[in-house]
Design an enzyme around this catalytic site. Structure first.
Site, PDB file in Angstrom:
ATOM      1  CB  SER A  97      -7.456   4.141   3.506  1.00 23.09           C
ATOM      2  OG  SER A  97      -6.600   3.448   4.388  1.00 23.09           O
ATOM      3  CE  LYS A 121      -3.766   1.970   2.849  1.00 25.16           C
ATOM      4  NZ  LYS A 121      -4.571   1.708   4.070  1.00 25.16           N
ATOM      5  CB  SER A 175      -7.931   1.533   6.459  1.00 31.04           C
ATOM      6  OG  SER A 175      -8.410   2.845   6.615  1.00 31.04           O
TER       7      SER A 175
END
Length: 471
Positions: free
Chosen positions: A158, A83, A182
Site C-alpha cells: 500500500s 504516508k 506494504s
C-alpha cells in the site's frame, strides 16, 4: 502520441541541489554546507511538480515546509514525505478513502515524531489504497499511482505513493508501513530497498495496541541499503525497545558466512512465475559465490494460513466499518471501495471462525521458528509474479475475481507480519523481459535486522542496483 498503455519511464533526476544523492549523501552535503536545507526542499518540490501529473503519488502538499535548520540528525534537511495513514500535525489523514472527510491531525503520531527526529523535512503526504488493504495503489473513482519504470504498471501497495516518488528521484527516501507486504511489495515493484522491521523495533501506531494481533510495522523505502540502515539507526537513537537486541548503524557487509534457506514457491502452494523463479535462483547463486551456504527449504505452515489471514484481513475491514465515525463524522461504510466491502462481507459470513483463526495465526511463530533451525535467513520471492498492469488489481474488479488475483500475487509477504519478524526486499539483478524490476526477499529471526542489512549491502556491492534513470 504516447499513451499510458505504452512503455513510459518517468524520473525527475537532474542537475540540481539533490543531484543523484541518496538520503545519506544529501545529508552529508547539507552538513558540509554544499547544499542548504531550504535549497534541497525547493529542489524536491520542483521535482515532485515535474512528475506528479504522470505518477499521481501525492495526497497532500505542504506549501511552506519547515526544514530542520541546524538539526543534528542522520537526515538533517533531507526532503521526504509521510504516508497518508499516519497523523502529521496540521495535515488531514485520509487513509486513501472517500468514505469520510478527513480532518487535520491535532498531533504527530508516535512514529511520525520518531521519523522527524532524524531531521527530515516533510513536504507532504503520499497516497495509498483505501486503508492500505490492497497490494496496488488504485481507486474506483480516481487516477492510480503509476510506476516510474513503466507508467502502465502498478507501483505496488500500500505504500505505492512513497515508492513512486523515491524511485522517480523526487525525494531520496520516504515513509512506508507494512501490514501484509506494504513496504516490500512497492519496493519490489519500483526497484527499491524496503525493510519491514521486527514488531516493536520502531514505535507502534495507535491502532496496533487495540488489535488482537498487531501485524503493522513502520519504516521507509529507499534507493540504497545505507539509507535504510541509517533510518533504523536514527530511529533507535530516538527510542530503543529494550526487548530487542540493539542494532546501531550497519555500514556494510559482514565477514560472517551464513546458512540461508531458499524457497521458490509459497508454502501454501502458490507457484511463482518463470521470471521471478529466475531472479531468486540467480540471487541464491550469487550468495553461494560470495561464500554463503544456500539450501532449499520447505517451511511447514498450517494449510489454513492463507484462509486465516484473509479472515483476519476481513476483520480489520469490519472494524473500520464499525468504528469509522472516529475518523470523520460523515463516515459511511457504504462508500468504502469494492475490496474493503468485499473483505467485510466475507468476514461477516465467517465471523464465528475468529477465535480459531487468531489461535492458529499466533501459533504460526512455532512453524516459522522450526523452519529456521540451522539457518540464519530465508530467501524467497517477494511476490509470486511480476508487476501487474494498472487495472488488474483495481478495487473496481468484482470481489471474487479480485481476491483470487490478490492471493495468487501476495503469497509470501504476510507470514512475517503475522509472526512479527523482519523482512527485506531488494532488487534482483535480473529483470522482466521488458526491463521491470523484480524484488527478492530475505526474512530473519526476531531482531535480526543487522544480518538482513549486511546481506543486502553485500548484494548491492557485488552488483549495484539498477536505476530508473538508466532504464
Amino acid at each position: 502520441m504516447t499513451t499510458f498503455e505504452e512503455r513510459t519511464t518517468v524520473h525527475a533526476f537532474r542537475d540540481d541541489a539533490l543531484g543523484e544523492h541518496d538520503a545519506v549523501g544529501l545529508a552529508e552535503a547539507i552538513r558540509r554546507g554544499e547544499v542548504g536545507a531550504a535549497e534541497a526542499a525547493r529542489a524536491a518540490a520542483e521535482r515532485v511538480r515535474a512528475v506528479e501529473a504522470r505518477l499521481n503519488a501525492v495526497q497532500v502538499h505542504i506549501d511552506a515546509p519547515v526544514h530542520a535548520t541546524g538539526a543534528a540528525g542522520a537526515f538533517a534537511g533531507v526532503p521526504t514525505f509521510v504516508k497518508d495513514n499516519t497523523d502529521y500535525l496540521g495535515l488531514p489523514t485520509g487513509h486513501g478513502s472517500t468514505a469520510f472527510t478527513p480532518r487535520a491531525a491535532r498531533r504527530h503520531a508516535p512514529f511520525a515524531r520518531q521519523f522527524l527526529s532524524s531531521g527530515v523535512t516533510v513536504l507532504g503526504k503520499t497516497r495509498l489504497p483505501e486503508f492500505g488493504f490492497s497490494p496496488t495503489t488504485e481507486y474506483e473513482g480516481a487516477e492510480p499511482v503509476r510506476n516510474p519504470w513503466n507508467t502502465s504498471r502498478s507501483a505496488g501497495g500500500s505504500s505505492g505513493g512513497s515508492a513512486a516518488l523515491v524511485a522517480a528521484g523526487a525525494v531520496p527516501i520516504a515513509h512506508a508501513n507494512d501490514g501484509g507486504g506494504s513496504i516490500r511489495i512497492p519496493a519490489a515493484c519500483c526497484g527499491l530497498v524496503g525493510l519491514k522491521p521486527t514488531r516493536g523495533r520502531v514505535l507502534a501506531n495507535a491502532l496496533s495496541h487495540r488489535l488482537p494481533l498487531d501485524i503493522v510495522s513502520d519504516g521507509v523505502v529507499s534507493r540504497s541499503v545505507r539509507d535504510t540502515a541509517a533510518f533504523l539507526a536514527a530511529a533507535e537513537r530516538y527510542w530503543r525497545n529494550p526487548k530487542l537486541p540493539p542494532l546501531g548503524l550497519v555500514e556494510g557487509p559482514s565477514e560472517r558466512r551464513l546458512r540461508i534457506g531458499f524457497l521458490l514457491d509459497s508454502p501454501n502452494g502458490v507457484r511463482c512465475d518463470p521470471a521471478t523463479r529466475a531472479a531468486v535462483t540467480e540471487t541464491a547463486a550469487t550468495l553461494e559465490r560470495l561464500g554463503h551456504t544456500v539450501e532449499p527449504v520447505e517451511p511447514a505452515l498450517d494449510p489454513r494460513f492463507t484462509e486465516d489471514f484473509l479472515t483476519y484481513w476481513g476483520l480489520l475491514s469490519f472494524l473500520i466499518g464499525a468504528t469509522g465515525r472516529t475518523l470523520g463524522a460523515d463516515f459511511d461504510r457504504h462508500r468504502m471501495d469494492g475490496l474493503s466491502r468485499g473483505l467485510r462481507e466475507a468476514y461477516l459470513e465467517n465471523w464465528r471462525r475468529t477465535p480459531g483463526v487468531l489461535r492458529r495465526l499466533k501459533r504460526t511463530r512455532e512453524a516459522y521458528a522450526a523452519a529456521f533451525r540451522g539457518l540464519d535467513l530465508l530467501l524467497s520471492p517477494v511476490l509470486a509474479h511480476t508487476t501487474p498492469p494498472i487495472g488488474r488489481l483495481s478495487p473496481a474488479v468484482p470481489y471474487p475475481a479480485l481476491i483470487e488475483r490478490i492471493l495468487a500475487y501476495v503469497a509470501f509477504t504476510p507470514l512475517d507480519n503475522v509472526v512479527g519478524t523482519p523482512s527485506l526486499s531488494v532488487p534482483a539483478v535480473s529483470t522482466t523481459e521488458d526491463g521491470m524490476p523484480i524484488g527478492v526477499m530475505f526474512s530473519g529471526r526476531p531482531g535480526s535486522e543487522r544480518t538482513l542489512l549486511e546481506v543486502a549491502f553485500a548484494l548491492e556491492a557485488d552488483r549495484p542496483f539498477r536505476r530508473v534513470q538508466d532504464a
